[in-house]
Motif scaffolding. Structure first.
Motif, PDB file in Angstrom:
ATOM      1  N   MET A 148      -1.035   3.167   6.755  1.00 12.63           N
ATOM      2  CA  MET A 148       0.114   2.639   6.030  1.00 12.63           C
ATOM      3  C   MET A 148      -0.232   2.182   4.624  1.00 12.63           C
ATOM      4  O   MET A 148       0.661   1.987   3.793  1.00 12.63           O
ATOM      5  CB  MET A 148       0.729   1.481   6.812  1.00 12.63           C
ATOM      6  N   GLU A 149      -1.514   2.020   4.338  1.00 11.21           N
ATOM      7  CA  GLU A 149      -1.939   1.601   3.009  1.00 11.21           C
ATOM      8  C   GLU A 149      -2.117   2.785   2.046  1.00 11.21           C
ATOM      9  O   GLU A 149      -2.445   2.577   0.877  1.00 11.21           O
ATOM     10  CB  GLU A 149      -3.259   0.833   3.098  1.00 11.21           C
ATOM     11  N   TYR A 150      -1.909   3.984   2.539  1.00 12.03           N
ATOM     12  CA  TYR A 150      -2.078   5.181   1.718  1.00 12.03           C
ATOM     13  C   TYR A 150      -0.727   5.729   1.296  1.00 12.03           C
ATOM     14  O   TYR A 150       0.171   5.901   2.111  1.00 12.03           O
ATOM     15  CB  TYR A 150      -2.875   6.246   2.493  1.00 12.03           C
ATOM     16  N   ASP A 151      -0.596   5.996   0.016  1.00 12.10           N
ATOM     17  CA  ASP A 151       0.701   6.400  -0.532  1.00 12.10           C
ATOM     18  C   ASP A 151       0.851   7.905  -0.705  1.00 12.10           C
ATOM     19  O   ASP A 151       1.972   8.398  -0.793  1.00 12.10           O
ATOM     20  CB  ASP A 151       0.910   5.725  -1.889  1.00 12.10           C
ATOM     21  N   TYR A 152      -0.242   8.614  -0.779  1.00 13.51           N
ATOM     22  CA  TYR A 152      -0.182  10.055  -1.036  1.00 13.51           C
ATOM     23  C   TYR A 152      -0.986  10.796   0.021  1.00 13.51           C
ATOM     24  O   TYR A 152      -2.084  10.380   0.378  1.00 13.51           O
ATOM     25  CB  TYR A 152      -0.728  10.369  -2.435  1.00 13.51           C
ATOM     26  N   VAL A 206      -9.079   5.499  -7.594  1.00 12.59           N
ATOM     27  CA  VAL A 206      -8.284   5.543  -6.370  1.00 12.59           C
ATOM     28  C   VAL A 206      -9.159   5.633  -5.116  1.00 12.59           C
ATOM     29  O   VAL A 206      -9.954   6.562  -4.993  1.00 12.59           O
ATOM     30  CB  VAL A 206      -7.332   6.774  -6.415  1.00 12.59           C
ATOM     31  N   PRO A 207      -9.023   4.686  -4.184  1.00 13.39           N
ATOM     32  CA  PRO A 207      -9.703   4.828  -2.897  1.00 13.39           C
ATOM     33  C   PRO A 207      -9.110   6.031  -2.144  1.00 13.39           C
ATOM     34  O   PRO A 207      -7.897   6.255  -2.179  1.00 13.39           O
ATOM     35  CB  PRO A 207      -9.397   3.531  -2.154  1.00 13.39           C
ATOM     36  N   ALA A 223      -4.601   9.268  -0.379  1.00 13.13           N
ATOM     37  CA  ALA A 223      -4.986   8.463  -1.540  1.00 13.13           C
ATOM     38  C   ALA A 223      -4.208   7.158  -1.584  1.00 13.13           C
ATOM     39  O   ALA A 223      -3.006   7.129  -1.303  1.00 13.13           O
ATOM     40  CB  ALA A 223      -4.743   9.246  -2.827  1.00 13.13           C
ATOM     41  N   GLN A 224      -4.914   6.097  -1.934  1.00 13.51           N
ATOM     42  CA  GLN A 224      -4.243   4.821  -2.153  1.00 13.51           C
ATOM     43  C   GLN A 224      -3.841   4.710  -3.633  1.00 13.51           C
ATOM     44  O   GLN A 224      -3.994   5.649  -4.401  1.00 13.51           O
ATOM     45  CB  GLN A 224      -5.176   3.670  -1.793  1.00 13.51           C
ATOM     46  N   GLY A 250     -14.481   4.078  -1.363  1.00 13.15           N
ATOM     47  CA  GLY A 250     -13.964   3.327  -2.478  1.00 13.15           C
ATOM     48  C   GLY A 250     -13.898   4.155  -3.743  1.00 13.15           C
ATOM     49  O   GLY A 250     -14.487   5.236  -3.838  1.00 13.15           O
ATOM     50  N   TRP A 251     -13.184   3.636  -4.727  1.00 11.75           N
ATOM     51  CA  TRP A 251     -12.952   4.430  -5.929  1.00 11.75           C
ATOM     52  C   TRP A 251     -14.233   4.734  -6.688  1.00 11.75           C
ATOM     53  O   TRP A 251     -14.345   5.756  -7.345  1.00 11.75           O
ATOM     54  CB  TRP A 251     -11.933   3.748  -6.858  1.00 11.75           C
TER      55      TRP A 251
END
Length: 125
Positions: free
Chosen positions: A110-114, A32-33, A98-99, A52-53
């Motif tokens: 907006m690209e991050y979900d958490y 996860v990035p 976290a993405q 990056g991950w």
């Protein structure tokens, strides 16, 4: 579902340093990035740093380049932000984010979900 818990914020004088840490739940952390964002009162959320991950690539906002360093320890599900030469304008609530797994690392919120709950950083002049 990923849970993120930040720590390490506080009050510091200008020119000082702080280290923020973020511990993530789940077994997919190494894919996860991760990113750090901040938001000051009355201002929009601002990108600070991302990694990056694998940890091989890092990205920084222009205002923190050369002063902040993002790193991660996949064995400990932890991402950190070392902040040096802090200035009053760095005062904000800092958020770990976290993405989704294997996504391309992004600097856009907006690209991050958490998101974590945030930790306050205050720099006095």
């Amino acid at each position: 579902q990923v849970q993120l818990i930040e720590s390490g914020g506080g009050l510091v004088q200008a020119g000082g340093s702080l280290r923020l840490s973020c511990v993530a739940s789940g077994r997919t952390f190494s894919t996860v990035p991760m990113g750090w964002f901040r938001q000051a009162p009355g201002k929009r959320r601002e990108f600070v740093a991302a990694i990056g991950w694998s940890g091989a690539k890092t990205y920084y906002g222009d205002s923190v380049k050369g002063r902040f360093t993002i790193s991660r320890d996949n064995a400990k599900n932890t991402v950190s932000l070392q902040m040096n030469t802090l200035q009053p304008e760095d005062t904000a609530v800092y958020y770990c984010a976290a993405q989704r797994p294997f996504f391309q690392t992004s600097v856009a919120a907006m690209e991050y979900d958490y998101w974590g709950q945030g930790t306050q950083v205050t720099v006095s002049s």
